[in-house]
Design a protein around this motif. Sequence first.
Motif, PDB file in Angstrom:
ATOM      1  N   SER A   1       2.131   2.101  -1.302  1.00 31.64           N
ATOM      2  CA  SER A   1       2.819   2.385  -2.562  1.00 31.64           C
ATOM      3  C   SER A   1       4.030   1.473  -2.669  1.00 31.64           C
ATOM      4  CB  SER A   1       3.263   3.849  -2.630  1.00 31.64           C
ATOM      5  OG  SER A   1       2.147   4.709  -2.692  1.00 31.64           O
ATOM      6  N   LYS A   2       4.397   1.129  -3.888  1.00 37.19           N
ATOM      7  CA  LYS A   2       5.562   0.271  -4.078  1.00 37.19           C
ATOM      8  C   LYS A   2       6.800   0.960  -3.506  1.00 37.19           C
ATOM      9  CE  LYS A   2       8.098  -2.276  -7.638  1.00 37.19           C
ATOM     10  NZ  LYS A   2       8.172  -2.635  -9.074  1.00 37.19           N
ATOM     11  N   GLY A   3       7.552   0.228  -2.697  1.00 37.16           N
ATOM     12  CA  GLY A   3       8.756   0.786  -2.083  1.00 37.16           C
ATOM     13  C   GLY A   3       8.528   1.387  -0.720  1.00 37.16           C
ATOM     14  N   ASP A   4       7.273   1.497  -0.279  1.00 33.97           N
ATOM     15  CA  ASP A   4       6.993   2.017   1.064  1.00 33.97           C
ATOM     16  C   ASP A   4       7.657   1.144   2.127  1.00 33.97           C
ATOM     17  OD1 ASP A   4       5.517   4.114   0.171  1.00 33.97           O
ATOM     18  OD2 ASP A   4       3.557   3.324   0.788  1.00 33.97           O
ATOM     19  N   SER A   5       8.089   1.781   3.191  1.00 31.00           N
ATOM     20  CA  SER A   5       8.628   1.033   4.328  1.00 31.00           C
ATOM     21  C   SER A   5       7.519   0.178   4.925  1.00 31.00           C
ATOM     22  CB  SER A   5       9.167   1.991   5.386  1.00 31.00           C
ATOM     23  OG  SER A   5       9.603   1.284   6.523  1.00 31.00           O
ATOM     24  N   LEU A   6       7.789  -1.107   5.113  1.00 32.43           N
ATOM     25  CA  LEU A   6       6.770  -2.039   5.591  1.00 32.43           C
ATOM     26  C   LEU A   6       6.770  -2.055   7.122  1.00 32.43           C
ATOM     27  CD1 LEU A   6       4.761  -3.881   4.099  1.00 32.43           C
ATOM     28  CD2 LEU A   6       6.299  -5.787   4.591  1.00 32.43           C
ATOM     29  N   SER A   7       6.208  -0.994   7.693  1.00 33.97           N
ATOM     30  CA  SER A   7       6.187  -0.870   9.146  1.00 33.97           C
ATOM     31  C   SER A   7       4.957  -1.534   9.763  1.00 33.97           C
ATOM     32  CB  SER A   7       6.206   0.604   9.545  1.00 33.97           C
ATOM     33  OG  SER A   7       5.077   1.279   9.005  1.00 33.97           O
ATOM     34  N   ARG A   8       3.977  -1.925   8.929  1.00 37.60           N
ATOM     35  CA  ARG A   8       2.768  -2.550   9.459  1.00 37.60           C
ATOM     36  C   ARG A   8       2.175  -3.509   8.427  1.00 37.60           C
ATOM     37  NH1 ARG A   8      -1.593   2.506   9.252  1.00 37.60           N
ATOM     38  NH2 ARG A   8      -1.474   2.860   7.002  1.00 37.60           N
ATOM     39  N   ILE A   9       1.417  -4.478   8.918  1.00 36.87           N
ATOM     40  CA  ILE A   9       0.739  -5.462   8.088  1.00 36.87           C
ATOM     41  C   ILE A   9      -0.760  -5.175   8.155  1.00 36.87           C
ATOM     42  CG2 ILE A   9       0.311  -7.923   7.693  1.00 36.87           C
ATOM     43  CD1 ILE A   9       3.225  -7.067   7.295  1.00 36.87           C
ATOM     44  N   GLY A  10      -1.430  -5.239   7.020  1.00 38.61           N
ATOM     45  CA  GLY A  10      -2.864  -4.978   6.978  1.00 38.61           C
ATOM     46  C   GLY A  10      -3.663  -6.268   6.879  1.00 38.61           C
ATOM     47  N   ILE A  11      -4.693  -6.402   7.695  1.00 37.15           N
ATOM     48  CA  ILE A  11      -5.606  -7.541   7.618  1.00 37.15           C
ATOM     49  C   ILE A  11      -6.895  -7.047   6.973  1.00 37.15           C
ATOM     50  CG2 ILE A  11      -6.822  -9.328   8.905  1.00 37.15           C
ATOM     51  CD1 ILE A  11      -4.791  -8.962  11.150  1.00 37.15           C
ATOM     52  N   LEU A  12      -7.185  -7.549   5.791  1.00 37.89           N
ATOM     53  CA  LEU A  12      -8.367  -7.110   5.054  1.00 37.89           C
ATOM     54  C   LEU A  12      -9.616  -7.722   5.672  1.00 37.89           C
ATOM     55  CD1 LEU A  12      -9.421  -5.520   2.597  1.00 37.89           C
ATOM     56  CD2 LEU A  12      -9.115  -7.602   1.228  1.00 37.89           C
ATOM     57  N   LEU A  13     -10.478  -6.874   6.231  1.00 39.34           N
ATOM     58  CA  LEU A  13     -11.682  -7.334   6.911  1.00 39.34           C
ATOM     59  C   LEU A  13     -12.903  -7.290   6.017  1.00 39.34           C
ATOM     60  CD1 LEU A  13     -11.193  -5.479  10.325  1.00 39.34           C
ATOM     61  CD2 LEU A  13     -10.592  -7.853   9.780  1.00 39.34           C
ATOM     62  N   SER A  14     -12.953  -6.312   5.124  1.00 42.30           N
ATOM     63  CA  SER A  14     -14.090  -6.200   4.207  1.00 42.30           C
ATOM     64  C   SER A  14     -13.644  -5.495   2.941  1.00 42.30           C
ATOM     65  CB  SER A  14     -15.248  -5.428   4.863  1.00 42.30           C
ATOM     66  OG  SER A  14     -14.876  -4.076   5.109  1.00 42.30           O
ATOM     67  N   GLY A  15     -14.366  -5.763   1.845  1.00 41.54           N
ATOM     68  CA  GLY A  15     -14.019  -5.166   0.559  1.00 41.54           C
ATOM     69  C   GLY A  15     -13.014  -6.010  -0.201  1.00 41.54           C
ATOM     70  N   ARG A  16     -12.574  -5.481  -1.339  1.00 42.84           N
ATOM     71  CA  ARG A  16     -11.581  -6.169  -2.165  1.00 42.84           C
ATOM     72  C   ARG A  16     -10.423  -5.227  -2.464  1.00 42.84           C
ATOM     73  NH1 ARG A  16     -12.964  -7.187  -7.095  1.00 42.84           N
ATOM     74  NH2 ARG A  16     -14.943  -6.024  -7.120  1.00 42.84           N
ATOM     75  N   ALA A  17      -9.226  -5.789  -2.511  1.00 41.76           N
ATOM     76  CA  ALA A  17      -8.019  -5.019  -2.818  1.00 41.76           C
ATOM     77  C   ALA A  17      -7.213  -5.783  -3.858  1.00 41.76           C
ATOM     78  CB  ALA A  17      -7.193  -4.795  -1.561  1.00 41.76           C
ATOM     79  N   ARG A  18      -6.270  -5.111  -4.489  1.00 40.77           N
ATOM     80  CA  ARG A  18      -5.417  -5.789  -5.458  1.00 40.77           C
ATOM     81  C   ARG A  18      -3.997  -5.253  -5.365  1.00 40.77           C
ATOM     82  NH1 ARG A  18      -6.836  -3.426 -11.482  1.00 40.77           N
ATOM     83  NH2 ARG A  18      -6.713  -1.203 -11.005  1.00 40.77           N
TER      84      ARG A  18
END
Length: 256
Positions: free
Chosen positions: A52-69
């Motif tokens: 969510s916008k404003g969430d604490s950025l405690s982790r980075i996500g690596i997109l392995l499959s699917g699509r995100a926006r």
Amino acid sequence: MSILLNIGGNVVYYHELLQKQPLLQSYASDLPVEIEGAFTIHKFAAKSTIYSKGDSLSRIGILLSGRARALNEVETGYTYMVDQQSPVAFIGAIACLSNNEHASARYEAVTDCELAFVSTKNFEYWLRSDPHFLWAVSSSLVGKLYEYVCNKSAEHRFMPTIYILLKYILSEPMQFSACESPQYVLTKPRHQISEELGVPLKTINRTVVNLVQDGAITLARGKIALTSAQYQNGPLYLRDYGRRSRNGQYLSVETI
């Protein structure tokens, strides 16, 4: 000294990520031993929120499959799409590299997605420890920013909405329908088109009416559609709309 830090989910090793998504090999064939085993796998259903916008950025996500926006929500309640991502994408990396501790946009799964998460601390260590990985990630992010600034942003500043919308329609995959008269139907709802183009829904609806009146598109049960002739003539309409200003007036020869 190890800086290993896991955050929930099923713990996996980097070689397992390479098996899941071989495209990761172009970013890094291995990783620092200090953070091996630092990844966790999470799955997201389509339309669910990753950040969510404003969430604490405690982790980075690596997109392995699917699509995100990535969606930006302004105070007026209007939402527009900043970027659409497919594997391999590093969700949250821009904020990390710009020393921002919070997510600057809402990230949403477009289709069912699988992501490998690594703590921001471990991700930063990975970047500092592997120059090739740093270069590959940075090049990917800068490439997208370049495309947005030099092409999409310029079009939105100077081209009329009728040009932007028709160009979008012509570039989208469409479903062929042989009912009544053969035509190609754009199955995306208009609110999604509005978000992806960054154009208010009311403006999209008004522009669709103008395109229908011009004969550039047709409607099939309320959905945007093209006949074969309209698809073939699309570039001619684009050329004509490209000669207009944002208020719809034709530009003078001197201006062009």
